[in-house]
Design a protein around this motif. Sequence first.
Motif, PDB file in Angstrom:
ATOM      1  N   TYR A  88       0.772  -1.238  -0.053  1.00 26.50           N
ATOM      2  CA  TYR A  88       0.039  -0.013  -0.152  1.00 26.50           C
ATOM      3  C   TYR A  88       0.966   1.331   0.057  1.00 26.50           C
ATOM      4  CZ  TYR A  88      -3.569  -3.480   1.079  1.00 26.50           C
ATOM      5  OH  TYR A  88      -4.073  -4.635   1.055  1.00 26.50           O
ATOM      6  N   ASP A  89       0.481   2.128  -0.659  1.00 29.38           N
ATOM      7  CA  ASP A  89       1.144   3.600  -0.997  1.00 29.38           C
ATOM      8  C   ASP A  89       0.130   4.314  -0.077  1.00 29.38           C
ATOM      9  OD1 ASP A  89       3.512   2.829  -2.633  1.00 29.38           O
ATOM     10  OD2 ASP A  89       2.072   2.568  -4.162  1.00 29.38           O
ATOM     11  N   VAL A  90       0.589   5.115   0.968  1.00 26.36           N
ATOM     12  CA  VAL A  90      -0.530   5.786   1.713  1.00 26.36           C
ATOM     13  C   VAL A  90       0.326   7.384   1.879  1.00 26.36           C
ATOM     14  CG1 VAL A  90      -1.466   6.306   3.757  1.00 26.36           C
ATOM     15  CG2 VAL A  90      -1.165   3.705   2.779  1.00 26.36           C
ATOM     16  N   VAL A  91      -0.441   8.367   1.724  1.00 32.27           N
ATOM     17  CA  VAL A  91       0.122   9.552   1.769  1.00 32.27           C
ATOM     18  C   VAL A  91      -0.869  10.325   2.985  1.00 32.27           C
ATOM     19  CG1 VAL A  91       0.501  11.737   1.060  1.00 32.27           C
ATOM     20  CG2 VAL A  91       1.113  10.213  -0.335  1.00 32.27           C
ATOM     21  N   LEU A  92      -0.303  10.461   4.177  1.00 31.11           N
ATOM     22  CA  LEU A  92      -0.998  10.961   5.282  1.00 31.11           C
ATOM     23  C   LEU A  92      -0.699  12.375   5.509  1.00 31.11           C
ATOM     24  CD1 LEU A  92      -0.512   8.705   8.091  1.00 31.11           C
ATOM     25  CD2 LEU A  92      -2.484   8.718   6.629  1.00 31.11           C
ATOM     26  N   GLY A  93      -1.726  13.413   5.501  1.00 32.81           N
ATOM     27  CA  GLY A  93      -1.649  14.696   5.642  1.00 32.81           C
ATOM     28  C   GLY A  93      -0.981  15.077   7.229  1.00 32.81           C
ATOM     29  N   GLU A  94       0.132  15.845   7.211  1.00 33.00           N
ATOM     30  CA  GLU A  94       0.560  16.422   8.655  1.00 33.00           C
ATOM     31  C   GLU A  94      -0.413  16.514   9.434  1.00 33.00           C
ATOM     32  OE1 GLU A  94       4.175  18.819  10.686  1.00 33.00           O
ATOM     33  OE2 GLU A  94       3.767  19.568   8.612  1.00 33.00           O
TER      34      GLU A  94
END
Length: 213
Positions: A88-94
Amino acid sequence: MTHSSPWQQRLATGTEDIQDEVIGWYQRTPRGKAYVPDMIWGTLQTEAYATVILRRVVDFLEVPDDVPAGVTKRMERQQVLYDGEHHYDVVLGEQGLYTNVGGPEVMVGQIERLLREIDLPSLTLGILPATAEVGIVPMSGFNMYGGDRVNYELVSSSVEITDPAELALHHKAFDALSRAASYGDDAKHLLGKALSFWSTPGSPLDDIRRRAD
């Protein structure tokens, strides 16, 4: 094609059944992507964090209260991170590291888990800095299941997109978010700053702790 399903209809029997459905989605998706701007991706949530989230869902939508069963299923779905068959490629906002879900104790446990799991072979985890310049307009979070479906979770409904042209735009958007995100040691630095924020007594945390007591 775009299809919308009202949450109160989908959760008519509580949270367990839909969590079971989501397990199936993840098990059938060897590769997935997720952009989550202001909270923690469900597949990386701790039990305590997930309990707060599902409690809020049940109370807000006034659906049957089966929070413990729903949380158990959410924890079960996380096995895809450890079976060696998924990525899984995941981008979380700070911002998601600072959105108060359950108070300092819950947030500390959650961020500690992110720091433990960030190097999993099944996970490419990026943190999008609050001040990062991204080549697209701000947008809601979304999940991409393989190459044939995108899902949005809105206030009143779940929206599923399957049109190829729209899917291509979502891949383009995710690529832009990924380019602006921090990875590796840079991501760990952002996680460490958030952990320090939630761990260190002092304003504004003293007020948060008093309200949580």
